[in-house]
Design a protein around this motif. Structure first.
Motif, PDB file in Angstrom:
ATOM      1  N   CYS A   1       0.837  -1.267   0.001  1.00 18.03           N
ATOM      2  CA  CYS A   1       0.075  -0.065   0.105  1.00 18.03           C
ATOM      3  C   CYS A   1       0.772   1.311  -0.160  1.00 18.03           C
ATOM      4  N   HIS A   2       2.145   1.127  -0.108  1.00 15.30           N
ATOM      5  CA  HIS A   2       2.951   2.345  -0.133  1.00 15.30           C
ATOM      6  C   HIS A   2       3.287   2.677  -1.689  1.00 15.30           C
ATOM      7  N   LYS A   3       3.627   3.902  -1.643  1.00 12.57           N
ATOM      8  CA  LYS A   3       4.219   4.604  -3.005  1.00 12.57           C
ATOM      9  C   LYS A   3       5.873   4.297  -3.489  1.00 12.57           C
ATOM     10  N   VAL A   4       6.054   4.217  -4.606  1.00 17.43           N
ATOM     11  CA  VAL A   4       7.217   4.122  -5.352  1.00 17.43           C
ATOM     12  C   VAL A   4       7.398   5.186  -6.280  1.00 17.43           C
ATOM     13  N   ALA A   5       8.566   5.993  -6.461  1.00 13.95           N
ATOM     14  CA  ALA A   5       8.832   7.064  -7.164  1.00 13.95           C
ATOM     15  C   ALA A   5       9.308   6.449  -8.738  1.00 13.95           C
ATOM     16  N   LEU A   6       8.272   7.393  -9.793  1.00 13.78           N
ATOM     17  CA  LEU A   6       8.587   6.605 -10.957  1.00 13.78           C
ATOM     18  C   LEU A   6       9.715   7.517 -11.559  1.00 13.78           C
ATOM     19  N   GLU A   7      10.172   8.510 -11.000  1.00 12.08           N
ATOM     20  CA  GLU A   7      11.371   9.261 -11.604  1.00 12.08           C
ATOM     21  C   GLU A   7      12.072   9.736 -10.639  1.00 12.08           C
ATOM     22  N   ASP A   8      13.235  10.410 -10.879  1.00 13.14           N
ATOM     23  CA  ASP A   8      13.978  10.982  -9.531  1.00 13.14           C
ATOM     24  C   ASP A   8      13.147  12.538  -9.181  1.00 13.14           C
ATOM     25  N   ILE A   9      12.899  12.593  -7.918  1.00 12.77           N
ATOM     26  CA  ILE A   9      12.439  13.573  -7.416  1.00 12.77           C
ATOM     27  C   ILE A   9      13.335  14.279  -6.467  1.00 12.77           C
ATOM     28  N   GLY A  10      13.385  15.787  -7.026  1.00 13.46           N
ATOM     29  CA  GLY A  10      14.453  16.317  -6.171  1.00 13.46           C
ATOM     30  C   GLY A  10      13.873  17.106  -4.835  1.00 13.46           C
ATOM     31  N   ARG A  11      14.556  17.276  -3.831  1.00 10.89           N
ATOM     32  CA  ARG A  11      14.078  17.807  -2.608  1.00 10.89           C
ATOM     33  C   ARG A  11      13.323  19.130  -2.975  1.00 10.89           C
ATOM     34  N   GLY A  12      12.235  19.495  -2.328  1.00  7.96           N
ATOM     35  CA  GLY A  12      11.374  20.580  -2.509  1.00  7.96           C
ATOM     36  C   GLY A  12      10.562  20.521  -3.709  1.00  7.96           C
ATOM     37  N   SER A  13      10.465  19.371  -4.205  1.00  9.02           N
ATOM     38  CA  SER A  13       9.531  18.971  -5.163  1.00  9.02           C
ATOM     39  C   SER A  13       8.137  18.589  -4.973  1.00  9.02           C
ATOM     40  N   ASP A  14       7.236  18.550  -5.782  1.00  7.56           N
ATOM     41  CA  ASP A  14       5.766  17.969  -5.563  1.00  7.56           C
ATOM     42  C   ASP A  14       5.886  16.361  -5.984  1.00  7.56           C
ATOM     43  N   VAL A  15       5.283  15.602  -5.177  1.00  2.00           N
ATOM     44  CA  VAL A  15       4.882  14.448  -5.343  1.00  2.00           C
ATOM     45  C   VAL A  15       3.565  14.241  -5.704  1.00  2.00           C
ATOM     46  N   ILE A  16       3.422  13.722  -6.826  1.00  2.00           N
ATOM     47  CA  ILE A  16       1.878  13.721  -7.548  1.00  2.00           C
ATOM     48  C   ILE A  16       1.070  12.378  -7.548  1.00  2.00           C
ATOM     49  N   LYS A  17       0.114  12.510  -7.142  1.00  6.71           N
ATOM     50  CA  LYS A  17      -0.762  11.187  -6.959  1.00  6.71           C
ATOM     51  C   LYS A  17      -2.034  11.751  -7.374  1.00  6.71           C
ATOM     52  N   TYR A  18      -3.094  10.970  -7.867  1.00  3.75           N
ATOM     53  CA  TYR A  18      -4.461  11.386  -8.345  1.00  3.75           C
ATOM     54  C   TYR A  18      -4.390  12.637  -9.227  1.00  3.75           C
ATOM     55  N   GLY A  19      -3.138  12.878  -9.783  1.00  4.11           N
ATOM     56  CA  GLY A  19      -3.046  14.079 -10.463  1.00  4.11           C
ATOM     57  C   GLY A  19      -2.907  15.369  -9.731  1.00  4.11           C
ATOM     58  N   GLU A  20      -2.755  15.238  -8.311  1.00  3.33           N
ATOM     59  CA  GLU A  20      -2.629  16.428  -7.435  1.00  3.33           C
ATOM     60  C   GLU A  20      -1.469  16.400  -6.338  1.00  3.33           C
ATOM     61  N   SER A  21      -1.057  17.353  -5.952  1.00  4.26           N
ATOM     62  CA  SER A  21       0.407  17.452  -5.074  1.00  4.26           C
ATOM     63  C   SER A  21      -0.182  16.749  -3.690  1.00  4.26           C
ATOM     64  N   LEU A  22       0.785  15.809  -3.407  1.00  5.62           N
ATOM     65  CA  LEU A  22       0.530  15.352  -1.716  1.00  5.62           C
ATOM     66  C   LEU A  22       1.610  16.011  -1.028  1.00  5.62           C
ATOM     67  N   GLY A  23       2.306  17.138  -1.464  1.00  6.80           N
ATOM     68  CA  GLY A  23       2.980  17.931  -0.459  1.00  6.80           C
ATOM     69  C   GLY A  23       4.670  17.896  -1.250  1.00  6.80           C
ATOM     70  N   HIS A  24       5.349  18.406  -0.576  1.00 10.62           N
ATOM     71  CA  HIS A  24       6.892  18.646  -1.063  1.00 10.62           C
ATOM     72  C   HIS A  24       7.900  17.606  -0.232  1.00 10.62           C
ATOM     73  N   THR A  25       8.796  17.013  -1.068  1.00 10.36           N
ATOM     74  CA  THR A  25       9.832  16.488  -0.669  1.00 10.36           C
ATOM     75  C   THR A  25      10.715  16.947   0.416  1.00 10.36           C
ATOM     76  N   VAL A  26      11.278  16.427   1.229  1.00 10.72           N
ATOM     77  CA  VAL A  26      12.300  17.072   2.316  1.00 10.72           C
ATOM     78  C   VAL A  26      13.589  16.327   1.927  1.00 10.72           C
ATOM     79  N   THR A  27      13.752  15.535   1.230  1.00 14.57           N
ATOM     80  CA  THR A  27      14.922  15.071   0.744  1.00 14.57           C
ATOM     81  C   THR A  27      14.942  14.512  -0.793  1.00 14.57           C
ATOM     82  N   ASP A  28      15.898  14.396  -1.553  1.00 17.05           N
ATOM     83  CA  ASP A  28      15.966  13.888  -2.817  1.00 17.05           C
ATOM     84  C   ASP A  28      15.441  12.171  -2.667  1.00 17.05           C
ATOM     85  N   ILE A  29      14.605  11.800  -3.518  1.00 23.12           N
ATOM     86  CA  ILE A  29      14.236  10.587  -3.740  1.00 23.12           C
ATOM     87  C   ILE A  29      14.568  10.033  -5.226  1.00 23.12           C
ATOM     88  N   SER A  30      15.035   9.235  -5.205  1.00 27.34           N
ATOM     89  CA  SER A  30      15.641   8.455  -6.555  1.00 27.34           C
ATOM     90  C   SER A  30      14.350   7.605  -7.104  1.00 27.34           C
TER      91      SER A  30
END
Length: 503
Positions: free
Chosen positions: A47-76
């Motif tokens: 039930c957890h999320k996997v990044a489909l691309e490199d997501i830089g710190r401070g970027s939006d994580v998008i699910k349902y086509g909407e932002s879930l908030g901002h990352t606080v670290t880089d996510i590969s």
């Protein structure tokens, strides 16, 4: 290759797993008609999320086509996205307000033109909607009378009681809320008659509450005071006799057939995980749309769980005024907590939500609001207030599921449809609570508590529309008398929302 993750929108940069995925294993999902595979760079829980691309710190994580908030670290790419590396953001409510020229712009579900309306067996009431149960309510005016009410109800077949945790030492706003709940319970269509038990020194004594209820309904109401009657035993004896007489009268009332348009159904979620927003909530949303199309009324509450999705929910508003009411409810909720030095994001999502894959309030809310369906919102209700319009309505309540259900039942909901991912046993004495889950593990682990298994949606075996229609059939059965599991256990949870501390 078996699909083990789901993409909710083509714009998303994460997928949600439907199995555990070990580091080095393939993450397999569909993007439209294309089958996509990527490698998991670390263990990913169910039930957890996997990044489909490199997501830089401070970027939006998008699910349902909407932002879930901002990352606080880089996510590969291929890594786990969770509450440790993703954080909620404050809302800009001013930018979300609509002008007078705004029009309802939410996408509507097709519904099901082939879905016939249904009739249910209920009890005619002299005012308002028909009841789907015919209870005698043993009603305490305050916490000090709750145990006596429990004992009385245990002696009478067909009687139910509530355990009330307040009624004294309250500021006026808290007293007003308690009175709305108590009078709402007494006037509820599932109640034939009411036996009130008070102590004698509470804020609103039993005789005054009886008079108030008598002005709102013609059903039989009697009351007793423990201090006046000479103690617990004498009060219980008199109350049992009164309740027994009412139960005899109630047993004489015959059921009649009523159209589905006479239903007022509450919609709730609790113990949510990622399966809630992906499958069970949209299925219940489909059910809500079908009921509204039949002329019924449905209500969704938990306004703190609109925050982060309030701009989406407001698109369903029937008028610009309702649109802005929805936005202002969320602003006011945050302001209320802030005035006490608190932040709603400290308690939402809950630890259980986070363990179930919901990382931020935005993610929880974007899934939660899906249970309300897609039909235009006709009204924004305050807690425990009966709707004045038919169709889809919303109610401003706490996110605490038991308090939310309490308020919806007090407003007159004949039944509650309650989605859960991680599972919950809660029930209500007055209105049956239908427990549904799309988490197959939860359904089997808590089969004693779950009523409906929606996991076929998650596996892709049935569509949300198909399961929504099946859920309508289950609601039809419950409204005609089928017991829910929480009802069979006799569960009677309530919680009254408070404005501030006891005094």
């Amino acid at each position: 290759m078996v699909v083990n993750a789901l993409l909710m929108n083509l714009a998303d940069n994460v997928v949600t797993t439907v199995t555990e995925i070990a580091k080095g294993d393939d993450v397999c999902f569909m993007k439209g008609s294309e089958h996509i595979i990527l490698k998991a760079e670390e263990d990913i829980p169910y039930c957890h999320k996997v990044a489909l691309e490199d997501i830089g710190r401070g970027s939006d994580v998008i699910k349902y086509g909407e932002s879930l908030g901002h990352t606080v670290t880089d996510i590969s790419k291929g890594c786990w996205v969770n509450d440790h590396n993703l954080k909620s953001e404050l809302r800009d409510y001013d930018s979300e307000l609509a002008g007078d020229d705004w029009q309802m712009c939410a996408e509507q579900s097709e519904g099901n033109p082939d879905q016939a309306s249904f009739q249910f067996w209920g009890y005619r009431r002299s005012e308002g909607r028909p009841g789907i149960r015919n209870h005698i309510l043993i009603l305490p005016t305050c916490v000090c009378a709750s145990e006596s009410c429990r004992i009385v109800a245990s002696q009478i077949r067909g009687a139910v009681n509530i355990v009330f945790n307040t009624g004294c030492s309250d500021v006026q706003a808290n007293t007003d809320m308690s009175q709305k709940i108590l009078t709402g319970f007494a006037c509820h269509p599932n109640i034939y008659g009411v036996v009130i038990i008070g102590l004698g020194c509470e804020t609103v004594p039993h005789k005054q509450l009886k008079e108030k209820i008598g002005r709102l309904t013609k059903k039989p109401v009697v009351s007793f005071g423990i201090q006046e009657e000479g103690g617990t035993l004498k009060t219980i004896e008199k109350a049992v006799r009164a309740a027994r007489e009412m139960a005899g009268q109630a047993a004489m009332q015959q059921k009649e057939r009523f159209d589905a348009s006479e239903l007022y159904i509450g919609i709730e979620c609790g113990g949510s995980d990622a399966t809630s927003g992906i499958a069970s909530n949209p299925t219940v949303g489909e059910m809500s749309d079908l009921l509204v199309d039949m002329g019924a009324t449905t209500v969704m509450s938990e306004s703190i769980e609109w925050i982060g999705g309030e701009h989406i929910l407001a698109k369903r508003a029937a008028t610009p005024a309702i649109h802005n009411q929805i936005i202002e409810v969320c602003r006011a909720y945050e302001a209320h907590l802030s005035a006490a030095g608190q932040d709603c994001r400290a308690g939402q999502p809950t630890p259980g939500n986070k363990a179930g894959g919901l990382s931020t309030l935005e993610e929880k809310s974007l899934g939660c609001i899906r249970k309300g369906g897609t039909r235009p919102i006709q009204e924004v209700l305050q807690q425990a207030v009966m709707p004045s319009k038919r169709g889809a309505v919303v109610m401003d309540t706490a996110g605490f599921d038991i308090a939310s259900v309490t308020s919806m039942v007090a407003s007159g909901c004949q039944a509650i449809v309650f989605t859960t991912g991680r599972g919950t046993p809660t029930g209500n004495a007055i209105a049956p609570v239908i427990k549904v889950t799309a988490n197959e593990r939860t359904f089997h682990m808590m089969e004693d508590n779950m009523d409906v298994n929606l996991s076929a949606v998650l596996r892709g075996e049935k569509t949300i529309r198909q399961m929504g229609c099946e859920l309508i059939d289950f609601v039809a059965d419950v409204t005609s008398g089928r017991m829910t599991k929480a009802e069979a256990f006799g569960f009677s949870d309530i919680a009254v929302d408070h404005v501030c501390r006891f005094v």
